[in-house]
Design a protein around this motif. Structure first.
Motif, PDB file in Angstrom:
ATOM      1  N   UNK A  39      64.262 -34.130  69.403  1.00  0.00           N
ATOM      2  CA  UNK A  39      63.937 -33.418  68.176  1.00  0.00           C
ATOM      3  C   UNK A  39      65.182 -32.698  67.657  1.00  0.00           C
ATOM      4  N   UNK A  40      65.197 -32.370  66.375  1.00  0.00           N
ATOM      5  CA  UNK A  40      66.331 -31.669  65.764  1.00  0.00           C
ATOM      6  C   UNK A  40      66.081 -30.169  65.850  1.00  0.00           C
ATOM      7  N   UNK A  41      67.003 -29.453  66.494  1.00  0.00           N
ATOM      8  CA  UNK A  41      66.856 -28.019  66.677  1.00  0.00           C
ATOM      9  C   UNK A  41      67.890 -27.230  65.906  1.00  0.00           C
ATOM     10  N   UNK A  42      68.143 -25.998  66.371  1.00  0.00           N
ATOM     11  CA  UNK A  42      69.071 -25.085  65.706  1.00  0.00           C
ATOM     12  C   UNK A  42      70.465 -25.694  65.620  1.00  0.00           C
ATOM     13  N   UNK A  43      71.122 -25.478  64.472  1.00  0.00           N
ATOM     14  CA  UNK A  43      72.497 -25.939  64.230  1.00  0.00           C
ATOM     15  C   UNK A  43      72.635 -27.452  64.341  1.00  0.00           C
ATOM     16  N   UNK A  44      71.529 -28.204  64.114  1.00  0.00           N
ATOM     17  CA  UNK A  44      71.580 -29.654  64.112  1.00  0.00           C
ATOM     18  C   UNK A  44      71.635 -30.295  65.479  1.00  0.00           C
ATOM     19  N   UNK A  45      71.418 -29.518  66.542  1.00  0.00           N
ATOM     20  CA  UNK A  45      71.452 -30.071  67.888  1.00  0.00           C
ATOM     21  C   UNK A  45      70.198 -30.899  68.159  1.00  0.00           C
ATOM     22  N   UNK A  46      70.312 -31.927  69.016  1.00  0.00           N
ATOM     23  CA  UNK A  46      69.173 -32.751  69.414  1.00  0.00           C
ATOM     24  C   UNK A  46      68.636 -32.255  70.756  1.00  0.00           C
ATOM     25  N   UNK A  47      67.315 -32.077  70.836  1.00  0.00           N
ATOM     26  CA  UNK A  47      66.675 -31.510  72.019  1.00  0.00           C
ATOM     27  C   UNK A  47      65.713 -32.508  72.658  1.00  0.00           C
ATOM     28  N   UNK A  48      65.812 -32.651  73.965  1.00  0.00           N
ATOM     29  CA  UNK A  48      64.841 -33.401  74.759  1.00  0.00           C
ATOM     30  C   UNK A  48      64.120 -32.391  75.653  1.00  0.00           C
ATOM     31  N   UNK A  49      62.815 -32.290  75.513  1.00  0.00           N
ATOM     32  CA  UNK A  49      62.021 -31.298  76.238  1.00  0.00           C
ATOM     33  C   UNK A  49      61.708 -31.816  77.638  1.00  0.00           C
ATOM     34  N   UNK A  50      62.213 -31.140  78.668  1.00  0.00           N
ATOM     35  CA  UNK A  50      61.994 -31.548  80.050  1.00  0.00           C
ATOM     36  C   UNK A  50      60.787 -30.849  80.675  1.00  0.00           C
ATOM     37  N   UNK A  51      60.180 -29.937  79.933  1.00  0.00           N
ATOM     38  CA  UNK A  51      59.037 -29.180  80.449  1.00  0.00           C
ATOM     39  C   UNK A  51      58.046 -28.965  79.299  1.00  0.00           C
ATOM     40  N   UNK A  52      57.335 -30.021  78.882  1.00  0.00           N
ATOM     41  CA  UNK A  52      56.521 -29.961  77.660  1.00  0.00           C
ATOM     42  C   UNK A  52      55.512 -28.823  77.620  1.00  0.00           C
ATOM     43  N   UNK A  53      54.828 -28.549  78.721  1.00  0.00           N
ATOM     44  CA  UNK A  53      53.841 -27.462  78.720  1.00  0.00           C
ATOM     45  C   UNK A  53      54.463 -26.100  79.006  1.00  0.00           C
ATOM     46  N   UNK A  54      55.738 -26.121  79.418  1.00  0.00           N
ATOM     47  CA  UNK A  54      56.555 -24.912  79.555  1.00  0.00           C
ATOM     48  C   UNK A  54      55.947 -23.858  80.479  1.00  0.00           C
ATOM     49  N   UNK A  55      55.210 -24.325  81.493  1.00  0.00           N
ATOM     50  CA  UNK A  55      54.589 -23.392  82.443  1.00  0.00           C
ATOM     51  C   UNK A  55      53.824 -22.294  81.716  1.00  0.00           C
ATOM     52  N   UNK A  56      53.090 -22.690  80.678  1.00  0.00           N
ATOM     53  CA  UNK A  56      52.311 -21.723  79.926  1.00  0.00           C
ATOM     54  C   UNK A  56      53.139 -20.838  79.010  1.00  0.00           C
ATOM     55  N   UNK A  57      54.379 -21.231  78.741  1.00  0.00           N
ATOM     56  CA  UNK A  57      55.273 -20.433  77.906  1.00  0.00           C
ATOM     57  C   UNK A  57      56.262 -19.600  78.694  1.00  0.00           C
ATOM     58  N   UNK A  58      56.196 -19.704  80.029  1.00  0.00           N
ATOM     59  CA  UNK A  58      57.066 -18.878  80.867  1.00  0.00           C
ATOM     60  C   UNK A  58      58.484 -19.432  80.976  1.00  0.00           C
ATOM     61  N   UNK A  59      58.652 -20.759  80.889  1.00  0.00           N
ATOM     62  CA  UNK A  59      59.972 -21.377  81.071  1.00  0.00           C
ATOM     63  C   UNK A  59      60.187 -22.492  80.062  1.00  0.00           C
ATOM     64  N   UNK A  60      61.457 -22.749  79.781  1.00  0.00           N
ATOM     65  CA  UNK A  60      61.839 -23.887  78.962  1.00  0.00           C
ATOM     66  C   UNK A  60      63.002 -24.592  79.647  1.00  0.00           C
ATOM     67  N   UNK A  61      62.979 -25.923  79.628  1.00  0.00           N
ATOM     68  CA  UNK A  61      64.060 -26.736  80.179  1.00  0.00           C
ATOM     69  C   UNK A  61      64.392 -27.802  79.145  1.00  0.00           C
ATOM     70  N   UNK A  62      65.626 -27.807  78.671  1.00  0.00           N
ATOM     71  CA  UNK A  62      66.011 -28.699  77.582  1.00  0.00           C
ATOM     72  C   UNK A  62      67.251 -29.497  77.938  1.00  0.00           C
ATOM     73  N   UNK A  63      67.241 -30.760  77.539  1.00  0.00           N
ATOM     74  CA  UNK A  63      68.411 -31.622  77.598  1.00  0.00           C
ATOM     75  C   UNK A  63      68.907 -31.699  76.155  1.00  0.00           C
ATOM     76  N   UNK A  64      70.093 -31.168  75.884  1.00  0.00           N
ATOM     77  CA  UNK A  64      70.572 -30.996  74.514  1.00  0.00           C
ATOM     78  C   UNK A  64      71.778 -31.897  74.270  1.00  0.00           C
ATOM     79  N   UNK A  65      71.796 -32.520  73.104  1.00  0.00           N
ATOM     80  CA  UNK A  65      72.880 -33.447  72.756  1.00  0.00           C
ATOM     81  C   UNK A  65      73.506 -33.039  71.416  1.00  0.00           C
ATOM     82  N   UNK A  66      74.841 -33.080  71.382  1.00  0.00           N
ATOM     83  CA  UNK A  66      75.595 -32.846  70.144  1.00  0.00           C
ATOM     84  C   UNK A  66      76.158 -34.196  69.707  1.00  0.00           C
ATOM     85  N   UNK A  67      75.644 -34.742  68.622  1.00  0.00           N
ATOM     86  CA  UNK A  67      75.973 -36.112  68.255  1.00  0.00           C
ATOM     87  C   UNK A  67      77.412 -36.283  67.801  1.00  0.00           C
TER      88      UNK A  67
END
Length: 372
Positions: A129-157
């Motif tokens: 997905x396209x995130x802040x400042x045009x970065x591409x985000x791959x969500x490694x933790x879709x349910x995010x432990x109920x909102x407690x954590x986030x894990x992202x694989x981020x790519x700068x094209x």
């Protein structure tokens, strides 16, 4: 006839007027002066005032007797929006307008941690997905432990300058691991900008000002943070780098850490048959979180182990392995990840010689039990 689109910004703008109706100009004016710190800039006509221009806190009001179309609610940013007493966060002006007090800087949310086993594999398909400042985000933790954590694989094209600005995060914990390429960064109190190369890592303490300056084309990073929905605040007044070097400064009890792969040292890991290079994040966060790079150094024996932790995450940097959890076997390859709940038995087996894992745990050293 269509109105031509303005492509040039307007010049000479001094401010914006917020219209507000009132019945009693004097009483309403005094309210905004005495309770909210405004001042009178203009009032007219002199013999029977019906309009007043007030200014305060970067806002200009136009109070008008019998004015139509004025605002009926006004949000006021405060450092302490509960200062009226108790839970009251609003008051009513003499003209009936509701004045709502809101936090100038939104508070960090602390959701309940709902752990689950989460497997993210490249072969299952990758959605960016396209995130802040045009970065591409791959969500490694879709349910995010109920909102407690986030894990992202981020790519700068695209390589070159990154359209970023000086900012900080209201967050409990945040780390960045450079997966591929390089990223040039600058941090408050940490000296001149530096390059984060593949295999390097930083701890971004809460509220430390920083900025991404440029990157190589296709650069990738792994970012872990808690809570998942954290707040990013711009700081338009700070210029980086800062003139004062203060590498030991604490930000909300944490120190900045820069881990460099080329300086890595290795020691036995908590699992038999592995070694780990500790990034120093455990010490810098006073045990809140730990980040390590892990490799096998001997044939791996199958020992089911479990940990007492809020978060345990592994990302495969290279090679292959299989994670056994009870009767289930999860095969992992490069760019795959697995998040393992506390108290869940697991082990690594069938590890390739070139296996390398990124491990992130909260707390830094989870208490373990092991069974052959």
């Amino acid at each position: 006839m269509n109105t031509p689109l303005l492509v040039q910004p307007l010049t000479g703008i001094r401010g914006y007027l917020v219209p507000m109706s009132c019945a009693d100009l004097g009483e309403t004016t005094q309210f905004f002066i005495e309770r909210l710190g405004f001042r009178i800039d203009a009032i007219f006509p002199a013999d029977n005032p019906r309009t007043a221009i007030l200014s305060g806190a970067n806002l200009t009001l136009r109070l008008g007797v019998g004015l139509t179309g004025g605002v009926t609610k006004l949000d006021v940013q405060c450092d302490d929006e509960t200062q009226l007493g108790g839970e009251t966060r609003s008051l009513i002006a003499p003209n009936g307008v509701e004045i709502r007090l809101v936090a100038a800087e939104p508070r960090m949310k602390e959701p309940v941690n709902r752990q689950e086993l989460v497997l993210s594999r490249v072969q299952d398909g990758v959605h960016w997905t396209v995130g802040r400042a045009g970065l591409r985000y791959r969500d490694l933790l879709p349910n995010r432990h109920g909102g407690a954590f986030i894990a992202s694989h981020i790519r700068i094209l695209e390589g070159g300058p990154v359209p970023d600005y000086v900012h900080f995060h209201k967050i409990r914990f945040q780390m960045i691991f450079c997966r591929k390429g390089w990223v040039r960064l600058v941090y408050e109190g940490q000296g001149e900008p530096f390059v984060l190369n593949a295999g390097d890592c930083v701890l971004q303490p809460p509220t430390i000002r920083h900025r991404v300056l440029e990157s190589s084309a296709g650069a990738e990073v792994i970012e872990i943070g808690t809570p998942a929905e954290h707040i990013t605040m711009a700081d338009h007044d700070m210029t980086l780098p800062t003139p004062v070097l203060d590498v030991d400064r604490e930000f909300d009890g944490q120190r900045f850490v820069r881990y460099e792969k080329q300086r890595a040292s290795w020691a036995p890991w908590r699992h038999d048959g592995f070694v780990a290079s500790d990034t120093g994040i455990g010490e810098a966060t006073k045990g809140l979180a730990g980040v390590r790079v892990v490799r096998p150094n001997a044939p791996t024996f199958v020992h089911q182990q479990q940990h007492a932790s809020d978060f345990c995450f592994f990302f495969v940097l290279s090679g292959t392995t299989t994670v056994l959890q009870g009767e289930d076997a999860y095969e992992l390859a490069a760019d795959d990840s697995i998040t393992i709940p506390g108290e869940m038995p697991y082990c690594f087996t069938r590890c390739s010689a070139d296996l390398e894992l990124l491990e992130v745990t909260l707390p830094a050293n989870p208490v373990l039990s092991a069974n052959a």
